[in-house]
Scaffold this motif. Structure first.
Motif, PDB file in Angstrom:
ATOM      1  N   MET A   1       0.843  -1.210   0.000  1.00  0.00           N
ATOM      2  CA  MET A   1       0.000   0.000   0.000  1.00  0.00           C
ATOM      3  C   MET A   1       0.872   1.251   0.000  1.00  0.00           C
ATOM      4  N   LYS A   2       0.691   2.083  -0.999  1.00  0.00           N
ATOM      5  CA  LYS A   2       1.460   3.332  -1.097  1.00  0.00           C
ATOM      6  C   LYS A   2       0.504   4.501  -1.025  1.00  0.00           C
ATOM      7  N   LYS A   3       0.525   5.220   0.070  1.00  0.00           N
ATOM      8  CA  LYS A   3      -0.385   6.345   0.232  1.00  0.00           C
ATOM      9  C   LYS A   3       0.319   7.479   0.966  1.00  0.00           C
ATOM     10  N   LEU A   4      -0.128   8.689   0.699  1.00  0.00           N
ATOM     11  CA  LEU A   4       0.372   9.857   1.431  1.00  0.00           C
ATOM     12  C   LEU A   4      -0.443  10.004   2.711  1.00  0.00           C
ATOM     13  N   ILE A   5      -0.186   9.130   3.666  1.00  0.00           N
ATOM     14  CA  ILE A   5      -0.930   9.154   4.923  1.00  0.00           C
ATOM     15  C   ILE A   5       0.036   8.947   6.082  1.00  0.00           C
ATOM     16  N   ASN A   6      -0.464   9.199   7.291  1.00  0.00           N
ATOM     17  CA  ASN A   6       0.287   8.861   8.495  1.00  0.00           C
ATOM     18  C   ASN A   6      -0.282   7.538   9.010  1.00  0.00           C
ATOM     19  N   ASP A   7      -0.755   7.470  10.233  1.00  0.00           N
ATOM     20  CA  ASP A   7      -1.397   6.249  10.722  1.00  0.00           C
ATOM     21  C   ASP A   7      -2.688   6.003   9.934  1.00  0.00           C
ATOM     22  N   GLY A 264      -8.412   7.944  -9.557  1.00  0.00           N
ATOM     23  CA  GLY A 264      -7.066   7.735 -10.074  1.00  0.00           C
ATOM     24  C   GLY A 264      -6.935   7.887 -11.571  1.00  0.00           C
ATOM     25  N   LEU A 300     -11.428   6.335  -3.583  1.00  0.00           N
ATOM     26  CA  LEU A 300     -10.000   6.415  -3.268  1.00  0.00           C
ATOM     27  C   LEU A 300      -9.194   6.559  -4.557  1.00  0.00           C
ATOM     28  N   GLU A 301      -8.181   5.702  -4.773  1.00  0.00           N
ATOM     29  CA  GLU A 301      -7.319   5.854  -5.942  1.00  0.00           C
ATOM     30  C   GLU A 301      -7.747   4.955  -7.102  1.00  0.00           C
TER      31      GLU A 301
END
Lengths: 333, 333
Positions: A1-7, A264, A300-301
């Motif tokens: 999983m590649k996302k611009l997120i924190n937790d 996306g 989402l994407e």
């Protein structure tokens, strides 16, 4: 999983925080429980409109909070309905005495939780009417739904009802507009790729490298069939045929054509989809009187798109054109 | 390669066709050679603004054609500069005698072809001034560039210059505004995934499952370094540090903060990026006076984002706020 997120468990809260900070001229956010309201809520004398549902479909719904559209949006966890508590809190925050319309996409959890919140609000003396959207022609029942699903056509319901409320219509009148749009709009979508729910970490379904899903739901739930990837124009034909046949729109009628990206997909591709969808309508003698192309109800994407066709009458055209000032839709003001 | 396209060689023409059809109230397209102009071009008495470059960055540039921004956009093949011929044709189509500003992203092909077109237009008696944008702090020279690359900050140049032209500024004044924005904006981006140029059919570069590229170019050209995927806030720190240090923006100054999606990244993630970027600015005592979050300069379906910070003065703030009516940016009108 590649996302611009924190937790992964903080994605909704942090996204709403960023959203409220970026649009503090238009909205404010509450966090206990979580919802977003117009900065000037409650608006005296006006019917208020509340929508909401699972997160992951941005800009739906918070992106449509503002003048001429929603008074509040209630984002649940990703792809999961909000509980009655924040829906009730949002309803109370926006009620100005003229009543509140709930616009609810037809998923079992959303319908149940909005119903409970409406009952609780009524018990507190707030007049609530609910309109459930179910514009997706792809499937009758599905993973999370009894009956048809509410998808991108919901945005058109929210725009028209929002404009009606803004011009001063009564709760019954605003609800009638919302129902009229829902009855006159049909949608169908396609997925080229699945999406990954952050706290799950894995794709929600599988598609082979040369496979697409026709009639996809906005949570990646199954559509009508998986077919081999083909030319965009043929895919558009597969979406337009059931949309137009179910809507029973006829030569000489006017339509609003909405091409929605699933999150996306590049804008370039959405315009290629629009090009052929508009041709299909023109070939049937249907006038595309209004149009919109962009990401309004995403997954989402996910790569893919949906096509919505709304049968326009003079009043619905006026309500679409009416001024709107929200983070995601803005004109005339 | 999974895309909603027909023949990979027709993507630009078909996308522009769809775009022009969807926005026929605002723009019209020409196809031999290919460019997009304001529907009401040429606008009497007004300095005209032309931009352009390779396709695949939509809505840049055609999405910004309209009142208060560009008079024409010239889309080249995907990731490839348009030739001088369509640039000259667009320049002639919008010239109303007050001169034409070319806004050119700093890539070798674009700079060369716009220069040639400007020379040819001058030979036909049209006064042309060019401003080259180079807001990307990531690398000095790169695959297609001598010097820094022009990226998402270009949109801010186009908005301000467009507003200046719309209020009646002279060509020299409009060019000064464009240069002032370019000198006061810095950008840096990150890629989580590569993108696929349609006629190539293969990803333009490779990233491992746990790897991201810091300082990515909008054509997937190399940035500063590949690093392991980490929390969004840490990635934002990696982008903000060079942007702010290069811009030398100081406590007490005002900024416009632009968080731009690369095309395949959900809006939810862009707001998570915005949240931390705004905090970094606040921590330095810099006021985020204006902001924008969305896909303005994309790289096909690439997942990732860029952050731009523009130092605002009163005039630039007014020019940002000025009415604009284009397919991709619209307010105050």
């Amino acid at each position: 999983m590649k996302k611009l997120i924190n937790d992964p468990h903080d994605v909704v809260a942090q996204s709403v925080e960023g959203f409220a900070a970026a649009h503090s001229d238009l909205v404010r956010a509450e966090f206990d429980p979580t919802f977003v309201v117009r900065a000037d809520a409650p608006v005296a004398g006006k019917v208020a409109i509340v929508s909401g549902g699972g997160s992951g479909h941005e800009p739906l719904h918070a992106g449509f909070v503002g003048f001429g559209m929603l008074d509040a949006a209630v984002p649940g966890p990703v792809f999961t309905s909000p509980t009655p508590d924040p829906i009730l809190a949002a309803t109370k925050a926006v009620d100005a005495g003229a009543g509140v319309l709930h616009i609810v996409k037809n998923y079992t959890g959303d319908v149940l939780n909005f119903e409970t919140a409406a009952d609780l609000a009524e018990a507190e003396g707030i007049d609530v009417t609910s309109v459930v959207t179910n514009d997706d022609v792809a499937v009758q029942d599905s993973l999370y739904t009894a009956g048809r699903r509410g998808v991108a056509g919901t945005v058109l319901v929210e725009k028209a009802a929002g404009a009606a409320a803004q011009r001063g219509d009564s709760l019954a009148e605003v609800a009638e507009i919302a129902r009229r749009v829902n009855e006159n709009v049909r949608t169908m979508g396609v997925a080229l790729t699945p999406c990954v729910v952050p706290h799950a970490g894995e794709p929600s379904f599988a598609l082979a490298d040369d496979e697409i899903e026709i009639g996809i739901g906005i949570h990646g739930e199954p559509g009508r069939e998986k077919v081999a990837l083909e030319e965009a124009d043929r895919i558009v034909d597969r979406l337009m045929q059931p949309v137009l046949s179910d809507l029973a729109i006829e030569t000489g009628e006017d339509a609003l054509l909405l091409v929605n990206g699933m999150g996306g997909t590049p804008l370039m591709e959405l315009y290629i989809v629009y090009r052929h969808a508009a041709k299909v309508l023109a070939d049937r003698g249907i006038t595309v009187a209004r149009s919109h192309v962009g990401n309004v109800t995403t997954s989402l994407e996910m790569q893919g798109a949906s096509i919505s066709v709304l049968r326009l009458d003079d009043e619905l055209r006026e309500l679409w054109d009416a001024p709107v000032h929200t983070p995601a839709l803005r004109w005339g003001r």
